[in-house]
Scaffold this motif. Sequence first.
Motif, PDB file in Angstrom:
ATOM      1  N   ASP A   1       0.550  -1.266   0.106  1.00 44.73           N
ATOM      2  CA  ASP A   1      -0.056   0.055  -0.014  1.00 44.73           C
ATOM      3  C   ASP A   1       0.913   1.393   0.034  1.00 44.73           C
ATOM      4  O   ASP A   1       0.294   2.266  -0.314  1.00 44.73           O
ATOM      5  N   ASN A   2       2.024   1.272   0.415  1.00 45.65           N
ATOM      6  CA  ASN A   2       2.862   2.499   0.417  1.00 45.65           C
ATOM      7  C   ASN A   2       4.116   2.248  -0.426  1.00 45.65           C
ATOM      8  O   ASN A   2       5.112   2.891  -0.590  1.00 45.65           O
ATOM      9  N   GLY A   3       3.887   1.421  -1.464  1.00 49.01           N
ATOM     10  CA  GLY A   3       4.847   1.280  -2.624  1.00 49.01           C
ATOM     11  C   GLY A   3       6.031   0.584  -2.188  1.00 49.01           C
ATOM     12  O   GLY A   3       6.973   0.880  -2.984  1.00 49.01           O
ATOM     13  N   LEU A   4       6.161  -0.023  -1.359  1.00 48.42           N
ATOM     14  CA  LEU A   4       7.556  -0.774  -0.850  1.00 48.42           C
ATOM     15  C   LEU A   4       7.424  -2.260  -1.014  1.00 48.42           C
ATOM     16  O   LEU A   4       6.456  -2.725  -1.370  1.00 48.42           O
ATOM     17  N   LEU A   5       8.662  -2.606  -1.238  1.00 45.34           N
ATOM     18  CA  LEU A   5       8.555  -4.331  -1.284  1.00 45.34           C
ATOM     19  C   LEU A   5       8.952  -4.956   0.075  1.00 45.34           C
ATOM     20  O   LEU A   5      10.059  -4.588   0.678  1.00 45.34           O
ATOM     21  N   ALA A   6       8.096  -6.016   0.401  1.00 43.10           N
ATOM     22  CA  ALA A   6       8.062  -6.615   1.354  1.00 43.10           C
ATOM     23  C   ALA A   6       9.040  -7.908   1.151  1.00 43.10           C
ATOM     24  O   ALA A   6       8.575  -8.652   0.258  1.00 43.10           O
ATOM     25  N   ILE A   7       9.955  -8.436   1.781  1.00 47.62           N
ATOM     26  CA  ILE A   7      10.861  -9.602   1.476  1.00 47.62           C
ATOM     27  C   ILE A   7       9.995 -10.811   2.047  1.00 47.62           C
ATOM     28  O   ILE A   7       9.869 -10.859   3.436  1.00 47.62           O
TER      29      ILE A   7
ATOM     30  N   VAL B   1      15.604  13.621   3.667  1.00 51.34           N
ATOM     31  CA  VAL B   1      16.711  13.192   2.745  1.00 51.34           C
ATOM     32  C   VAL B   1      16.452  13.630   1.441  1.00 51.34           C
ATOM     33  O   VAL B   1      17.507  13.206   0.627  1.00 51.34           O
ATOM     34  N   GLY B   2      15.417  13.825   0.848  1.00 50.88           N
ATOM     35  CA  GLY B   2      15.211  13.986  -0.378  1.00 50.88           C
ATOM     36  C   GLY B   2      15.298  12.942  -1.235  1.00 50.88           C
ATOM     37  O   GLY B   2      15.546  12.899  -2.479  1.00 50.88           O
ATOM     38  N   GLU B   3      15.033  11.596  -0.871  1.00 47.77           N
ATOM     39  CA  GLU B   3      14.955  10.568  -1.542  1.00 47.77           C
ATOM     40  C   GLU B   3      13.528  10.091  -1.913  1.00 47.77           C
ATOM     41  O   GLU B   3      12.487  10.329  -1.303  1.00 47.77           O
ATOM     42  N   THR B   4      13.514   9.666  -3.104  1.00 50.30           N
ATOM     43  CA  THR B   4      11.975   9.059  -3.508  1.00 50.30           C
ATOM     44  C   THR B   4      12.182   7.610  -4.058  1.00 50.30           C
ATOM     45  O   THR B   4      12.809   7.317  -4.966  1.00 50.30           O
ATOM     46  N   PRO B   5      11.763   6.697  -3.356  1.00 54.68           N
ATOM     47  CA  PRO B   5      12.095   5.129  -3.473  1.00 54.68           C
ATOM     48  C   PRO B   5      11.389   5.033  -4.769  1.00 54.68           C
ATOM     49  O   PRO B   5      10.319   5.260  -5.208  1.00 54.68           O
ATOM     50  N   SER B   6      12.202   4.018  -5.521  1.00 51.97           N
ATOM     51  CA  SER B   6      11.598   3.625  -6.706  1.00 51.97           C
ATOM     52  C   SER B   6      10.792   2.227  -6.543  1.00 51.97           C
ATOM     53  O   SER B   6      10.851   1.726  -5.683  1.00 51.97           O
TER      54      SER B   6
ATOM     55  N   PHE C   1      18.028   6.604   4.085  1.00 49.75           N
ATOM     56  CA  PHE C   1      16.885   6.948   3.862  1.00 49.75           C
ATOM     57  C   PHE C   1      16.214   5.908   5.009  1.00 49.75           C
ATOM     58  O   PHE C   1      14.943   6.431   5.711  1.00 49.75           O
ATOM     59  N   ALA C   2      16.560   4.648   5.105  1.00 47.68           N
ATOM     60  CA  ALA C   2      15.733   3.659   5.830  1.00 47.68           C
ATOM     61  C   ALA C   2      15.842   4.089   7.163  1.00 47.68           C
ATOM     62  O   ALA C   2      14.938   3.846   8.103  1.00 47.68           O
ATOM     63  N   LYS C   3      17.084   4.627   7.769  1.00 42.82           N
ATOM     64  CA  LYS C   3      17.074   5.149   9.013  1.00 42.82           C
ATOM     65  C   LYS C   3      16.218   6.172   9.314  1.00 42.82           C
ATOM     66  O   LYS C   3      15.609   6.392  10.364  1.00 42.82           O
TER      67      LYS C   3
ATOM     68  N   VAL D   1       8.683  -9.185   9.332  1.00 46.47           N
ATOM     69  CA  VAL D   1       8.946  -8.962   7.924  1.00 46.47           C
ATOM     70  C   VAL D   1       9.895  -7.624   7.739  1.00 46.47           C
ATOM     71  O   VAL D   1       9.901  -6.884   8.236  1.00 46.47           O
ATOM     72  N   THR D   2      10.902  -8.030   6.862  1.00 44.62           N
ATOM     73  CA  THR D   2      11.780  -7.077   6.420  1.00 44.62           C
ATOM     74  C   THR D   2      11.251  -6.316   5.093  1.00 44.62           C
ATOM     75  O   THR D   2      11.084  -7.085   4.170  1.00 44.62           O
ATOM     76  N   ILE D   3      11.141  -5.112   5.287  1.00 49.10           N
ATOM     77  CA  ILE D   3      10.521  -4.160   4.181  1.00 49.10           C
ATOM     78  C   ILE D   3      11.714  -3.251   3.418  1.00 49.10           C
ATOM     79  O   ILE D   3      12.363  -2.693   4.151  1.00 49.10           O
ATOM     80  N   ASP D   4      11.917  -3.665   2.219  1.00 49.02           N
ATOM     81  CA  ASP D   4      12.940  -2.802   1.410  1.00 49.02           C
ATOM     82  C   ASP D   4      12.314  -1.278   1.275  1.00 49.02           C
ATOM     83  O   ASP D   4      11.211  -1.118   0.690  1.00 49.02           O
ATOM     84  N   CYS D   5      12.998  -0.491   1.772  1.00 49.21           N
ATOM     85  CA  CYS D   5      12.287   0.808   1.818  1.00 49.21           C
ATOM     86  C   CYS D   5      12.590   1.710   0.273  1.00 49.21           C
ATOM     87  O   CYS D   5      12.615   2.961   0.079  1.00 49.21           O
ATOM     88  N   GLY D   6      13.430   1.023  -0.455  1.00 51.33           N
ATOM     89  CA  GLY D   6      13.966   1.542  -2.028  1.00 51.33           C
ATOM     90  C   GLY D   6      14.660   2.296  -2.142  1.00 51.33           C
ATOM     91  O   GLY D   6      15.020   2.878  -3.228  1.00 51.33           O
TER      92      GLY D   6
END
Length: 382
Positions: free
Chosen positions: A299-305, A377-382, A322-324, A312-317
């Motif tokens: 729902d948040n555009g992220l990838l759950a492993i 941080v100005g990141e836009t996860p892909s 950025f993850a921190k 569950v470990t979630i890839d913040c992209g």
Amino acid sequence: MSKDHAPAPDTRLTPLAARLPATVPFVGPETQERQTGTPFKARLGANESGFGPSPDAIRAMRNAAKDCWMYGDPESHDLRAALAAKFDIGMEEIVVGPGIDGLLETLVRLTVTEGTPVVTSAGAYPTFNYHVTGYGGTLHTVNYTADHEDPDHLIAKAREVGARLIFIANPDNPMGTCHTAATIQHMIQTVPEGCLLVLDEAYIDLAGDGFAPPINTHDKRVIRLRTFSKAYGMAGARVGYAIGHAALISAFDRVRNHFGMSRIAQIGALAALEDTDWLAKVRAQVEQAREDLYEIAEDNGLLAIPSATNFVTIDCGADGVFAKAVLDALRDEGVFVRMPMVAPLDRCIRVTCAPPREMKLLARALPKALAAAREQVGETPS
């Protein structure tokens, strides 16, 4: 403090202890609550079981409280007998200790001295490294492959450096990934001469079928460590056990803390082990919570492993910075999570499965945390 006013070294410490940093492998949620002055609304970072222990275990521990004036059984006889019966092994092939962490400390004390080479994965469970460093061992690491610990690379590195120990967790912490039983069995069979595979199976009760090779206590190449902290929901009681060849297990008696087990914890673990219906219920609840976390990530555009654990470990992209920022923003929203600490694993956050209330709190907090992190941080996860 300036160097001129730095305290003199304490000459009573051993040379090894004197040069070690004063560190804690994990910063507890209680520490963070004291720092912020605010309790967390959702405790989703330590992989405890919010579904709780068996009601039978709670009753047994409550009834045992009146006898806490007595030390626990130094042999943990009744619990070892029950575990031995469960796995169809001898009591002499199993040792009980204060969680896997305590058993790891004893194992390392038995096998590692200054300069002893030890192999693990970069970013794997840090408490093992903490103990190895504490006894002067030399850590050699290999990288994860596709978010999995890499058995072939671990074995190759062990051969290269002449390792005494190889550490692998299956299922893995912090990524939640898992190797098949056949893969782990092949790893056991290829352990170099004079080396011991330390197989951490803390999450194996939640992994389903097909991930744990048959227990073979005649094989001197492997020791398996399990716990009541995860699926059984007794992290605060500190009960773990190790299964291995009788000669290795008996060596624990040379150095272990024989009165390190609480009587209440021993009795509670025995009751928990017998309540198979509760364990099945918790497994089902964890499976549902994993699905909830997969959906929240999507729902948040992220990838759950995909996970074989109770987290569950979630890839913040993006990257670790950025993850921190996401982690910090979740903390500000009252949600405690953790993250891997080594790149590229640190692009993720790690979220413990929990009852629906906590999952709903996370679902509300994560979009706000992502927005705050992107602004920071100005990141836009892909």
